[in-house]
Write a protein that holds these residues in place. Structure first.
Motif, PDB file in Angstrom:
ATOM      1  N   THR A 161      20.556  -2.992   6.206  1.00 49.91           N
ATOM      2  CA  THR A 161      20.822  -1.814   7.039  1.00 49.91           C
ATOM      3  C   THR A 161      22.308  -1.470   7.045  1.00 49.91           C
ATOM      4  O   THR A 161      22.684  -0.299   6.993  1.00 49.91           O
ATOM      5  N   ALA A 162      23.160  -2.494   7.099  1.00 46.35           N
ATOM      6  CA  ALA A 162      24.610  -2.282   7.173  1.00 46.35           C
ATOM      7  C   ALA A 162      25.154  -1.553   5.954  1.00 46.35           C
ATOM      8  O   ALA A 162      26.207  -0.915   6.020  1.00 46.35           O
ATOM      9  N   GLN A 163      24.457  -1.644   4.828  1.00 47.24           N
ATOM     10  CA  GLN A 163      24.884  -0.954   3.613  1.00 47.24           C
ATOM     11  C   GLN A 163      24.381   0.482   3.560  1.00 47.24           C
ATOM     12  O   GLN A 163      24.742   1.250   2.675  1.00 47.24           O
ATOM     13  N   GLY A 164      23.498   0.835   4.505  1.00 45.12           N
ATOM     14  CA  GLY A 164      22.921   2.168   4.514  1.00 45.12           C
ATOM     15  C   GLY A 164      21.561   2.253   3.855  1.00 45.12           C
ATOM     16  O   GLY A 164      20.975   3.326   3.763  1.00 45.12           O
ATOM     17  N   PHE A 165      21.028   1.101   3.420  1.00 41.37           N
ATOM     18  CA  PHE A 165      19.715   1.082   2.772  1.00 41.37           C
ATOM     19  C   PHE A 165      18.618   0.907   3.828  1.00 41.37           C
ATOM     20  O   PHE A 165      17.856  -0.059   3.805  1.00 41.37           O
ATOM     21  N   THR A 166      18.560   1.836   4.754  1.00 41.30           N
ATOM     22  CA  THR A 166      17.649   1.660   5.882  1.00 41.30           C
ATOM     23  C   THR A 166      16.181   1.780   5.474  1.00 41.30           C
ATOM     24  O   THR A 166      15.318   1.205   6.126  1.00 41.30           O
ATOM     25  N   THR A 167      15.908   2.531   4.420  1.00 37.60           N
ATOM     26  CA  THR A 167      14.520   2.636   3.966  1.00 37.60           C
ATOM     27  C   THR A 167      14.010   1.296   3.460  1.00 37.60           C
ATOM     28  O   THR A 167      12.876   0.892   3.737  1.00 37.60           O
ATOM     29  N   PHE A 168      14.858   0.582   2.729  1.00 33.65           N
ATOM     30  CA  PHE A 168      14.469  -0.736   2.231  1.00 33.65           C
ATOM     31  C   PHE A 168      14.287  -1.734   3.372  1.00 33.65           C
ATOM     32  O   PHE A 168      13.383  -2.570   3.345  1.00 33.65           O
ATOM     33  N   SER A 169      15.167  -1.651   4.385  1.00 33.49           N
ATOM     34  CA  SER A 169      15.020  -2.559   5.528  1.00 33.49           C
ATOM     35  C   SER A 169      13.743  -2.242   6.298  1.00 33.49           C
ATOM     36  O   SER A 169      13.082  -3.140   6.830  1.00 33.49           O
ATOM     37  N   MET A 170      13.383  -0.963   6.341  1.00 36.49           N
ATOM     38  CA  MET A 170      12.136  -0.571   6.997  1.00 36.49           C
ATOM     39  C   MET A 170      10.937  -1.142   6.246  1.00 36.49           C
ATOM     40  O   MET A 170       9.996  -1.667   6.852  1.00 36.49           O
ATOM     41  N   VAL A 171      10.972  -1.063   4.921  1.00 36.54           N
ATOM     42  CA  VAL A 171       9.853  -1.559   4.114  1.00 36.54           C
ATOM     43  C   VAL A 171       9.680  -3.061   4.288  1.00 36.54           C
ATOM     44  O   VAL A 171       8.554  -3.571   4.337  1.00 36.54           O
ATOM     45  N   SER A 172      10.778  -3.790   4.425  1.00 39.40           N
ATOM     46  CA  SER A 172      10.677  -5.245   4.585  1.00 39.40           C
ATOM     47  C   SER A 172       9.929  -5.607   5.863  1.00 39.40           C
ATOM     48  O   SER A 172       9.155  -6.565   5.900  1.00 39.40           O
ATOM     49  N   VAL A 173      10.161  -4.825   6.916  1.00 36.12           N
ATOM     50  CA  VAL A 173       9.450  -5.051   8.178  1.00 36.12           C
ATOM     51  C   VAL A 173       8.008  -4.561   8.061  1.00 36.12           C
ATOM     52  O   VAL A 173       7.076  -5.194   8.567  1.00 36.12           O
ATOM     53  N   LEU A 174       7.824  -3.425   7.384  1.00 42.45           N
ATOM     54  CA  LEU A 174       6.492  -2.842   7.228  1.00 42.45           C
ATOM     55  C   LEU A 174       5.546  -3.789   6.497  1.00 42.45           C
ATOM     56  O   LEU A 174       4.379  -3.943   6.887  1.00 42.45           O
ATOM     57  N   ILE A 175       6.037  -4.440   5.463  1.00 48.61           N
ATOM     58  CA  ILE A 175       5.204  -5.368   4.689  1.00 48.61           C
ATOM     59  C   ILE A 175       4.669  -6.477   5.590  1.00 48.61           C
ATOM     60  O   ILE A 175       3.475  -6.785   5.593  1.00 48.61           O
ATOM     61  N   GLY A 176       5.559  -7.085   6.363  1.00 50.44           N
ATOM     62  CA  GLY A 176       5.138  -8.164   7.251  1.00 50.44           C
ATOM     63  C   GLY A 176       4.203  -7.701   8.343  1.00 50.44           C
ATOM     64  O   GLY A 176       3.241  -8.387   8.690  1.00 50.44           O
ATOM     65  N   ALA A 177       4.490  -6.508   8.896  1.00 54.45           N
ATOM     66  CA  ALA A 177       3.666  -5.998   9.991  1.00 54.45           C
ATOM     67  C   ALA A 177       2.243  -5.705   9.529  1.00 54.45           C
ATOM     68  O   ALA A 177       1.271  -6.008  10.231  1.00 54.45           O
ATOM     69  N   ILE A 178       2.108  -5.105   8.351  1.00 58.54           N
ATOM     70  CA  ILE A 178       0.775  -4.816   7.823  1.00 58.54           C
ATOM     71  C   ILE A 178      -0.003  -6.110   7.612  1.00 58.54           C
ATOM     72  O   ILE A 178      -1.189  -6.212   7.964  1.00 58.54           O
ATOM     73  N   CYS A 179       0.673  -7.103   7.050  1.00 55.82           N
ATOM     74  CA  CYS A 179       0.025  -8.405   6.862  1.00 55.82           C
ATOM     75  C   CYS A 179      -0.428  -8.993   8.195  1.00 55.82           C
ATOM     76  O   CYS A 179      -1.528  -9.544   8.317  1.00 55.82           O
ATOM     77  N   ASN A 180       0.433  -8.860   9.217  1.00 55.44           N
ATOM     78  CA  ASN A 180       0.111  -9.415  10.528  1.00 55.44           C
ATOM     79  C   ASN A 180      -1.090  -8.709  11.156  1.00 55.44           C
ATOM     80  O   ASN A 180      -1.981  -9.347  11.728  1.00 55.44           O
ATOM     81  N   ILE A 181      -1.121  -7.382  11.043  1.00 58.44           N
ATOM     82  CA  ILE A 181      -2.225  -6.604  11.606  1.00 58.44           C
ATOM     83  C   ILE A 181      -3.547  -6.968  10.939  1.00 58.44           C
ATOM     84  O   ILE A 181      -4.591  -7.057  11.592  1.00 58.44           O
ATOM     85  N   VAL A 182      -3.501  -7.190   9.622  1.00 62.08           N
ATOM     86  CA  VAL A 182      -4.714  -7.532   8.879  1.00 62.08           C
ATOM     87  C   VAL A 182      -5.156  -8.964   9.156  1.00 62.08           C
ATOM     88  O   VAL A 182      -6.352  -9.241   9.361  1.00 62.08           O
TER      89      VAL A 182
END
Length: 453
Positions: A161-182
């Motif tokens: 996030t600090a580098q401005g790559f907020t989309t990539f940081s979002m995807v890293s959380v999204l991957i884990g969250a989807i796995c958790n929900i499933v």
């Protein structure tokens, strides 16, 4: 946008804040799923949902402490890395990244050992009763093995996030969250693992997120790379990061201490149902805190980079936009809670008696939420500018000077002691906002004057 390495200092601030904040807000909302999806599923386990929910709620202080240690390193390291980037010193920024990575591994090993050895004793101290301790220990013993993944996912994601790559940081959380929900319903209901299944789903999901984050920081797209030569500890590098991150650590770890104080007081005055209600209240509070933190995290690279580049006008404009956005969100959510509290409570439980008890308490507990956007905007801007002492002061005042004493004072001030406990939160919040606003007004002007001169 990232093809231009100086985009944080050249892109229009409003457009840039929007681009960076949307992914970080989404990431925080997704991250919230890690914390509340377990509780939603657990609260609906047939026959034992309410007690199981309360047991897992008792685990929250420990989970907050684990997350706080991740913030101790990342919330200090990531802004300092951004400031170095603003000075065109990527070598120092990468050295900060490597040092923080190793420090988080060391912290993870220590925390895992503590949780496995003293987990049950901690849970009893944090408000577990004879009815809920078995649920709490079942959850915590499995969660402890995922401490390393929690540390690295939360900690290293901050550097993306600090580098401005907020989309990539979002995807890293999204991957884990989807796995958790499933995985949650599979382990909880299909394999009949109950709270242990919820914990196992969380651990596996965090491990997958960690893999994504580390691979990104070792890949070609990142501006700052995890390099072997930086994977060691240097006191001159890690100590300033810890000093700056101390405010975030105090803010998050104090949530744990506050939760313990709330649970012990509520168990005394209201019993298990009051503690169960507190689990729901803190879950709804996350609907406020995490998006606000996401907006502030989107602003952090802009503020830090331009502060390092000595561009006072962009720092000032970034704060104004951050304040307006945070305040607007906190007011809207406060209004929703006051109008339809039962809707929020019903997300976490189907127990009629628990809903009836919790709904009016939610309106009281979040009574000061409409001003909380000011608190987050000011406190996170202090951190973005590297003002460690100011960040620590506002964090300590809200939690330790105001809230904790009020938890024990308020039950003696009104006839309904249980309601008095819940009233401590809005009184502390409103008072803290006034204090923070005054301090920030003077210190922000001083910080801008320093870089202008």
């Amino acid at each position: 946008m990232q093809d231009n390495k100086n985009f944080l200092g050249t892109e229009p601030v409003g457009k840039l804040l929007l681009k960076l904040s949307i992914p970080t807000v989404i990431a925080q909302l997704i991250n919230m799923l890690y914390n509340i999806v377990d509780r939603i599923y657990i609260g609906h386990i047939p026959g034992e949902g309410s007690l199981a929910l309360t047991g897992v709620g008792v685990c929250m202080p420990i989970i907050m402490i684990v997350s706080a240690f991740a913030a101790l390193v990342s919330s200090g390291g990531a802004p300092r890395a951004s400031i170095c980037m603003g000075k065109q010193d990527n070598k120092s920024a990468e050295n900060i990244l490597g040092n923080c990575f190793i420090l988080q591994i060391i912290i993870s090993v220590i925390l895992t050992a503590i949780l496995l050895i003293w987990g049950r004793d901690l849970l009893l101290a944090f408000g577990a009763s004879e009815n809920t301790i078995n649920y709490a220990t079942d959850y915590m013993h499995i969660y402890a093995f995922g401490t390393l993944f929690v540390q690295l996912t939360l900690g290293m994601n901050a550097f993306i996030t600090a580098q401005g790559f907020t989309t990539f940081s979002m995807v890293s959380v999204l991957i884990g969250a989807i796995c958790n929900i499933v995985l949650d319903p599979v382990f909880i209901f299909v394999f009949h693992m109950g709270v242990r299944g919820a914990a196992l789903a969380t651990v596996i999901s965090q491990a997958i997120s960690t893999l994504w984050v580390v691979l990104f920081l070792c890949g070609k797209k990142t501006l700052l790379h995890l390099r072997k030569k930086h994977l060691h500890l240097e006191a001159k590098v890690v100590l300033p990061c810890i000093a700056l991150g101390l405010a975030a650590f105090i803010m998050q770890s104090s949530e744990s201490i506050v939760t313990v104080c709330f649970n012990s007081s509520l168990l005394r005055y209201g019993g298990d149902i009051a503690v169960g209600a507190m689990t729901i209240l803190t879950s709804v509070m996350q609907f406020a805190m995490l998006p606000l933190q996401g907006i502030a995290q989107g602003a952090q690279p802009i503020s830090s980079y331009n502060y390092g580049a000595k561009n006072a006008d962009r720092v000032k404009k970034t704060f104004r936009l951050l304040l307006i956005t945070c305040l607007s969100y906190s007011v809207l959510l406060w209004a929703a809670v006051q109008l339809v509290p039962r809707v929020f409570v019903s997300i976490f439980t189907a127990d009629t008696s628990l809903i009836e008890f919790t709904a009016p308490m939610l309106k009281i507990y979040l009574g000061g939420l409409f001003l909380f956007g000011i608190q987050i905007a000011c406190q996170m801007t202090f951190t973005s500018l590297g003002k460690a002492v100011n960040s620590i002061i506002v964090a300590v005042v809200r939690k330790f000077v105001l809230l904790i004493p009020l938890i024990y004072i308020m039950p003696h001030m009104i006839s309904d002691s249980t309601t008095g406990v819940y009233m401590a939160e809005p009184i502390a919040d409103i008072t803290a906002v006034i204090f923070t606003s005054v301090l920030f007004t003077f210190q922000f002007k001083k910080a801008l004057a320093e870089i202008q001169n």
